[in-house]
Write an enzyme that holds these catalytic residues in place. Structure first.
Site, PDB file in Angstrom:
ATOM      1  N   ASP A 200       0.840  -1.189   0.000  1.00 18.82           N
ATOM      2  CA  ASP A 200       0.000   0.000   0.000  1.00 18.82           C
ATOM      3  C   ASP A 200       0.880   1.247   0.000  1.00 18.82           C
ATOM      4  O   ASP A 200       1.880   1.317   0.715  1.00 18.82           O
ATOM      5  CB  ASP A 200      -0.895  -0.025   1.247  1.00 18.82           C
ATOM      6  CG  ASP A 200      -1.917   1.085   1.272  1.00 18.82           C
ATOM      7  OD1 ASP A 200      -2.799   1.093   0.398  1.00 18.82           O
ATOM      8  OD2 ASP A 200      -1.841   1.940   2.181  1.00 18.82           O
ATOM      9  N   GLU A 260      15.137 -14.301  -0.622  1.00 20.10           N
ATOM     10  CA  GLU A 260      15.388 -15.445   0.257  1.00 20.10           C
ATOM     11  C   GLU A 260      14.274 -16.485   0.161  1.00 20.10           C
ATOM     12  O   GLU A 260      14.437 -17.619   0.628  1.00 20.10           O
ATOM     13  CB  GLU A 260      15.516 -14.979   1.704  1.00 20.10           C
ATOM     14  CG  GLU A 260      16.732 -14.119   2.010  1.00 20.10           C
ATOM     15  CD  GLU A 260      16.774 -13.737   3.476  1.00 20.10           C
ATOM     16  OE1 GLU A 260      16.372 -14.579   4.311  1.00 20.10           O
ATOM     17  OE2 GLU A 260      17.182 -12.600   3.776  1.00 20.10           O
TER      18      GLU A 260
END
Length: 537
Positions: A200, A260
């Site tokens: 957002d 990751e």
């Protein structure tokens, strides 16, 4: 599924309060969503995106977070969310969740501590500033939801920054602990199995520490598309309160975290004075956002000329990056009403969907758009949106696109067994899922057919886009090229029959998408609201 499933993927946006109520309290919840995932998967989409489900006082319906690592009891529990993830994955759906980290709720423990004094451990976690000598706010920055972006706090004798509601104080991203705590929270959800984040207001994280006044928008220059034109927020050129250069470094830190967890993705919401420039900046290089979207197609202009300009400019600007297209979401009037009020209520929304599914980029499909829902009429006494109440009736807020999903032509649309938090518009009931499922010619079946067909066309999913000239400015015509395949796309978004002159050598006319056209020699005739797809020899 490929690790880069998101590239060209279709993301179905769910507004949890309004999707399905499983416990009968009038508000949608996680168990309700889980119970309807088979329906979502049947559409042929790749992922779901859930609007905020975190603990919140709900002053802005979840976009004011008070705990970044827990589910609001209104929606269920962490166990319910894990069940949702597991069911979605079993159906081949990825799960993305909203991250609202530019600001928190004023009821978050971090802010409650920060506002106590100027020396506590979180004193600098939010943006605080002294008043001017006359007691007025530090500068002229405005909040999108109205008024000054600064709120006085009598404990610290300072103002705090809020770009939205007064109850949504902005974090100070210049503080390394703030950046780290948000990255740690996102790691929590990634380890739980979340496949990505919708970010957002992704360009609002940093502010200028000099707190300079924003200049006015020069006469004749375009205003920001991040707010309605009648909002004074659009009168300023937002130089110092958002889109600061330091944001790029944080986005690189975020990308390192995402890397990751192979196969995860990010899509950022950009509300900016120059959004396409910002989109290119935030998605290029492969070390920041995976995708971003802007407000160009979430506003009112929609002529073929306007659409062509937005598509071409985006395509030319975002070369190394990847755009995400949306024509509706939880913040804007539904597309059928905003763009199609004077058009065919079935064919126009369908051809606009065909256009978005044919562009270079990914697509967000907002719940209910596959049903062809118009904007709901919510009477003033039922308005819930804090953005809409003070600006009524010129701006009626965002409730009209947030009303409950209609599952059956029955009481409350079978969304709930009790009166929902927002009323169901009677015009929506005949467009319910069950009603359309039983009609093989319904809008829903046409949308499902179109999505499944598009997903089988690698050039439309991944290909590069090049505009071509077909001698008619009312048509949108381009090619999509991927590896050895080239697909020609010609789309008529107008209500009149149009003709195109095709000079390319056609290989095979593609069928199965549900649209009609006629070819005579080099002249292609496209009836109103139709599309043409063909391979090039």
């Amino acid at each position: 599924m490929a690790l880069n499933w998101w590239q060209g993927g279709i993301i179905y946006q769910i507004y949890p309060r309004s999707f399905m109520d499983a416990n009968g309290d009038g508000i949608g919840d996680l168990k309700g969503i889980t119970g309807k995932l088979d329906y979502v998967a049947s559409l042929g989409v790749n992922a779901i995106w859930l609007s905020p489900i975190f603990t919140s006082p709900m002053k802005d319906f979840g976009y004011d977070v008070s705990d970044y690592r827990d589910i609001d009891p209104m929606f269920g529990s962490l166990a319910d969310f894990q069940t949702l993830i597991d069911r979605a994955h079993a159906l081949g759906l990825k799960v993305m969740i909203d991250q609202v980290i530019s600001h928190s709720s004023d009821q978050h423990p971090w802010f409650e501590e920060s506002r106590q004094d100027r020396t506590n451990t979180k004193a600098d976690w939010y943006v605080w500033a002294d008043p001017k000598p006359d007691g007025t706010p530090p500068n002229n920055w405005l909040a999108i939801f109205g008024g000054s972006a600064w709120k006085w706090d009598s404990r610290r004798l300072q103002y705090y920054l809020h770009n939205f509601l007064e109850s949504q104080p902005d974090f100070n991203f210049h503080h390394p602990e703030v950046r780290n705590v948000h990255l740690d929270s996102m790691r929590f959800w990634l380890e739980m199995g979340v496949d990505g984040f919708r970010l957002d207001t992704v360009n609002f994280y940093f502010h200028s520490q000099g707190l300079e006044d924003n200049p006015p928008v020069p006469p004749g220059e375009p205003k920001t598309k991040g707010a309605p034109e009648d909002n004074p927020y659009t009168y300023q050129r937002h130089v110092y309160d958002l889109s600061r250069p330091e944001n790029l470094i944080f986005l690189q830190e975020l990308r390192a975290l995402m890397d990751e967890f192979p196969g995860t993705t990010t899509v950022g919401e950009i509300g900016d004075d120059f959004p396409l420039k910002r989109m290119a900046q935030y998605t290029d290089g492969g070390d920041k956002l995976h995708m971003a979207y802007t407000f160009e197609l979430l506003n009112k202009p929609r002529s073929p000329e306007f659409l062509r300009d937005v598509i071409r400019t985006t395509n030319d600007s975002v070369r190394d990056g990847w755009p995400c297209w949306a024509v509706s979401n939880h913040d804007v009037v539904r597309m059928r009403t905003r763009w199609g009020a004077d058009e065919d209520p079935i064919q126009y929304p369908l051809v606009i969907l065909a256009l978005t599914l044919s562009l270079r980029g990914s697509v967000c499909l907002y719940q209910g758009e596959e049903l062809g829902l118009p904007e709901a009429d919510v009477p003033f006494e039922r308005i819930q949106d804090p953005y809409g109440i003070p600006l009524w009736p010129v701006f009626k807020g965002r409730d009209g696109c947030r009303t409950p999903m209609v599952w059956e032509d029955a009481s409350h649309g079978s969304f709930s067994t009790t009166e929902p938090w927002l009323p169901v518009d009677a015009r929506h009931l005949p467009l319910s899922v069950a009603t359309q499922e039983s009609n093989p010619d319904s809008f829903l079946h046409q949308v499902r057919q179109l999505i499944h067909w598009r997903q089988s066309q690698p050039a439309l999913v991944r290909g590069e886009l090049t505009f071509i000239d077909v001698g008619n400015e009312d048509l949108l015509a381009f090619t999509r090229c991927y590896e050895e395949d080239t697909v020609l796309v010609v789309i008529n978004v107008t209500g009149q029959s149009q003709q195109a002159i095709l000079t390319e050598t056609i290989g095979e006319v593609l069928t199965g998408h549900g649209f009609e056209s006629q070819m005579l020699g080099q002249t292609l005739t496209l009836p109103a609201y139709q599309a043409y797809y063909a391979t090039l020899a």
